[in-house]
Scaffold this motif. Structure first.
Motif, PDB file in Angstrom:
ATOM      1  N   LYS A 175       0.819  -1.217   0.000  1.00  0.00           N
ATOM      2  CA  LYS A 175       0.000   0.000   0.000  1.00  0.00           C
ATOM      3  C   LYS A 175       0.853   1.268   0.000  1.00  0.00           C
ATOM      4  CE  LYS A 175      -3.698   2.226   2.648  1.00  0.00           C
ATOM      5  NZ  LYS A 175      -4.570   2.107   3.852  1.00  0.00           N
ATOM      6  N   SER A 199      -6.013  -7.697  -1.092  1.00  0.00           N
ATOM      7  CA  SER A 199      -6.989  -6.985  -1.914  1.00  0.00           C
ATOM      8  C   SER A 199      -7.155  -5.540  -1.452  1.00  0.00           C
ATOM      9  CB  SER A 199      -8.331  -7.712  -1.876  1.00  0.00           C
ATOM     10  OG  SER A 199      -8.218  -9.006  -2.432  1.00  0.00           O
ATOM     11  N   LEU A 202      -4.265  -3.386  -2.540  1.00  0.00           N
ATOM     12  CA  LEU A 202      -4.231  -3.097  -3.970  1.00  0.00           C
ATOM     13  C   LEU A 202      -5.131  -1.927  -4.356  1.00  0.00           C
ATOM     14  CD1 LEU A 202      -4.134  -6.722  -5.409  1.00  0.00           C
ATOM     15  CD2 LEU A 202      -2.328  -5.002  -5.578  1.00  0.00           C
ATOM     16  N   LEU A 203      -5.975  -1.488  -3.441  1.00  0.00           N
ATOM     17  CA  LEU A 203      -6.845  -0.344  -3.734  1.00  0.00           C
ATOM     18  C   LEU A 203      -6.032   0.906  -4.030  1.00  0.00           C
ATOM     19  CD1 LEU A 203      -9.673  -0.845  -1.081  1.00  0.00           C
ATOM     20  CD2 LEU A 203      -9.934  -0.962  -3.563  1.00  0.00           C
ATOM     21  N   THR A 204      -4.916   1.089  -3.323  1.00  0.00           N
ATOM     22  CA  THR A 204      -4.088   2.287  -3.505  1.00  0.00           C
ATOM     23  C   THR A 204      -2.646   1.945  -3.860  1.00  0.00           C
ATOM     24  OG1 THR A 204      -3.665   2.323  -1.112  1.00  0.00           O
ATOM     25  CG2 THR A 204      -5.492   3.659  -1.934  1.00  0.00           C
ATOM     26  N   SER A 205      -2.392   0.728  -4.288  1.00  0.00           N
ATOM     27  CA  SER A 205      -1.034   0.275  -4.558  1.00  0.00           C
ATOM     28  C   SER A 205      -0.478   0.875  -5.847  1.00  0.00           C
ATOM     29  CB  SER A 205      -1.025  -1.253  -4.666  1.00  0.00           C
ATOM     30  OG  SER A 205       0.195  -1.703  -5.191  1.00  0.00           O
ATOM     31  N   THR A 228     -11.542  -5.829  -6.161  1.00  0.00           N
ATOM     32  CA  THR A 228     -10.624  -4.709  -5.936  1.00  0.00           C
ATOM     33  C   THR A 228     -10.024  -4.212  -7.246  1.00  0.00           C
ATOM     34  OG1 THR A 228     -10.022  -5.433  -3.701  1.00  0.00           O
ATOM     35  CG2 THR A 228      -8.436  -4.061  -4.865  1.00  0.00           C
ATOM     36  N   LEU A 229      -9.621  -5.143  -8.103  1.00  0.00           N
ATOM     37  CA  LEU A 229      -8.911  -4.768  -9.325  1.00  0.00           C
ATOM     38  C   LEU A 229      -9.810  -4.080 -10.353  1.00  0.00           C
ATOM     39  CD1 LEU A 229      -6.529  -7.814  -9.849  1.00  0.00           C
ATOM     40  CD2 LEU A 229      -6.003  -5.561  -8.907  1.00  0.00           C
ATOM     41  N   THR A 231     -11.302  -1.414  -9.884  1.00  0.00           N
ATOM     42  CA  THR A 231     -11.056   0.022  -9.749  1.00  0.00           C
ATOM     43  C   THR A 231      -9.563   0.358  -9.675  1.00  0.00           C
ATOM     44  OG1 THR A 231     -11.295  -0.145  -7.331  1.00  0.00           O
ATOM     45  CG2 THR A 231     -13.262   0.407  -8.607  1.00  0.00           C
ATOM     46  N   ASN A 232      -8.700  -0.649  -9.694  1.00  0.00           N
ATOM     47  CA  ASN A 232      -7.259  -0.407  -9.644  1.00  0.00           C
ATOM     48  C   ASN A 232      -6.801   0.207 -10.965  1.00  0.00           C
ATOM     49  OD1 ASN A 232      -4.377  -1.349 -10.337  1.00  0.00           O
ATOM     50  ND2 ASN A 232      -4.462  -1.680  -8.128  1.00  0.00           N
ATOM     51  N   ARG A 233      -5.971   1.258 -10.867  1.00  0.00           N
ATOM     52  CA  ARG A 233      -5.502   1.946 -12.072  1.00  0.00           C
ATOM     53  C   ARG A 233      -3.987   1.920 -12.202  1.00  0.00           C
ATOM     54  NH1 ARG A 233      -9.748   0.830 -13.014  1.00  0.00           N
ATOM     55  NH2 ARG A 233     -11.574   2.098 -13.563  1.00  0.00           N
ATOM     56  N   ASN A 261     -12.016  -2.917 -15.923  1.00  0.00           N
ATOM     57  CA  ASN A 261     -10.629  -2.503 -15.809  1.00  0.00           C
ATOM     58  C   ASN A 261     -10.028  -2.313 -17.205  1.00  0.00           C
ATOM     59  OD1 ASN A 261      -7.655  -2.803 -15.713  1.00  0.00           O
ATOM     60  ND2 ASN A 261      -7.977  -3.148 -13.531  1.00  0.00           N
TER      61      ASN A 261
END
Length: 468
Positions: A175, A199, A202-205, A228-229, A231-233, A261
């Motif tokens: 994170k 998970s 990974l929201l802000t990773s 989670t993924l 919304t992961n960018r 995604n």
């Protein structure tokens, strides 16, 4: 030993104590405690960079001596393998290529003794695979790696005894780290708390590459990760081989992930059980990819000709996918016939993997028809298929027209044919195919060292045939 900078400073106990004080430890614990998140974001990373610059004058010899002294203080034996790496390594600007701790048994005190190394050097890769990390040691070591931003690539595979504290520290590392870009957590059950903590992290990773091979992700763990993924960018590569992923809930979650995604560029799902029904879910998700996924690897997934019906519907509308690997699936000649025309219409796929897919000359002829029409395909893998003279002849003729294919991988063992004339013909056709691919690669500027090696092989085959 060349110094990392021109300043001459000596390491002593007072310097070690001063650096120790920079790591704030909570009462009664032996791992790093961190300031609030906003302080980490606003200035904490800069403070750590200053710390590293202050130590960057150390030579590897001095780091090695400091490590030995640290081991003495922590009452552990210095690891010979670590000493060898420091003695033989090359330090450039305070950085080394690798700290390889694979297979080393790192208990808590051994981890604490490593702090002076992690503080003094930055590594492109830290390998902790099968280091037998227990909970306290894992927690302490991962906290250090975060605090000193010690690496960009971390492999912590084959460590199944990290416990809750270890996983909490790993999640915090994922994170908060501003340098870590690749993480390997393979051959470790990522279920229950590990799946949840991973998970959430990974929201802000900032991770861009994540390898989770053989991590028992089928079912709820994959549901949590995929959620989670969506919304992961940041993540660009997700590798999930050998996770027993099924064609129902798991494929549904992966297809849903592809709907939302558009950052993920590589999805590796080899050695699972996606099957035909699962491929349908993936194809439904692929249709939503207007930007994003370029590589989809589906090797050994129990896919048959029925699955090709779903792929045939998706191929004409795909605009982004460039690499598709369907090797080690039971496609057969009928499966190739099903996707032949859709492949002609498709304008994105550059590399197609069909190794060990039960293809014979009939399927090779269908692929030759596709090659004759395609203007963008660059690589086709047909190794470990029963393609004999008839199929090779069709492929060779197609390459007289095709100008894009730079690599056509076929088996170069003519033992499939019993007749001597057919063996010679097969060898000649293989040579022609190689030479035409090399000509395409050269004309399009894609010639590589591999191509040069292939040219040499082709010339040797031609010479041997001429001599005969």
């Amino acid at each position: 030993m060349t110094r990392c900078s021109d300043n001459d400073e000596e390491t002593d106990d007072s310097t070690e104590k001063a650096n120790k004080n920079q790591r704030k430890r909570s009462k009664g614990e032996k791992h790093v405690s961190f300031p609030p998140d906003e302080q980490i974001v606003s200035g904490f990373a800069e403070h750590r960079t200053t710390d590293r610059n202050a130590d960057s004058c150390l030579t590897l010899t001095e780091v090695m001596v400091a490590y030995q002294q640290s081991c003495s203080r922590h009452q552990v034996q210095p690891r010979e393998h670590i000493l060898q790496q420091l003695q033989q390594g090359v330090c450039v600007g305070g950085s080394m290529e690798c700290l390889d701790l694979k297979g080393e048994r790192l208990d808590h005190r051994s981890c604490e003794a490593l702090e002076v190394v992690l503080k003094s050097l930055h590594f492109d890769f830290i390998n902790l695979q099968a280091a037998q990390l227990e909970e306290n040691g894992a927690s302490s070591l991962l906290d250090m790696i975060l605090y000193y931003e010690s690496t960009t690539h971390l492999d912590i595979s084959d460590n199944s005894s990290m416990g809750t504290s270890g996983w909490r520290a790993l999640a915090h590392l994922i994170k908060q780290s501003v340098r870590l870009s690749r993480l390997d957590v393979c051959n470790v059950p990522v279920v229950d708390y590990p799946a949840q903590s991973l998970s959430k992290a990974l929201l802000t990773s900032r991770l861009t590459v994540l390898h989770l091979h053989n991590a028992q992700l089928s079912g709820m763990p994959l549901y949590t990760l995929a959620g989670t993924l969506k919304t992961n960018r940041a993540l660009k590569e997700l590798h999930l081989t050998n996770n027993l992923l099924n064609s129902y809930q798991d494929a549904l979650q992966l297809g849903d992930l592809l709907r939302y995604n558009t950052t993920l560029q590589t999805l590796e799902l080899s050695n699972n059980a996606i099957a035909d029904a699962g491929l349908e879910e993936l194809c439904d998700g692929l249709r939503w990819q207007t930007a994003g996924l370029k590589v989809l690897l589906l090797r050994d997934n129990q896919i048959t000709v029925k699955g090709m019906d779903h792929l045939a519907k998706a191929l004409p509308v795909l605009k982004v996918l460039q690499v598709l690997d369907l090797g080690e699936n039971h496609l057969g000649n009928k499966g190739i016939q099903v996707i032949r025309e859709p492949l002609m219409v498709n304008c994105s796929v550059l590399q197609l993997g069909l190794a060990q897919a039960n293809i014979t000359c009939e399927g090779a002829v269908a692929l030759a028809e596709f090659l004759a029409e395609s203007r963008q395909i660059q690589r086709l893998d047909l190794r470990q298929n029963d393609v004999k003279v008839g199929g090779l002849m069709a492929l060779s003729l197609a390459l007289r027209i095709n100008r894009s294919l730079a690599s056509l991988d076929v088996d170069h063992t003519p033992s499939q044919e019993q007749d001597e004339f057919l063996k010679e013909t097969q060898t000649r056709l293989q040579t022609e195919i190689t030479q035409r691919c090399l000509a395409n690669a050269s004309s399009s500027g894609r010639a590589t060292e591999t191509s040069e090696a292939a040219t040499a092989k082709a010339d040797r085959r031609a010479d041997s045939m001429t001599t005969a």
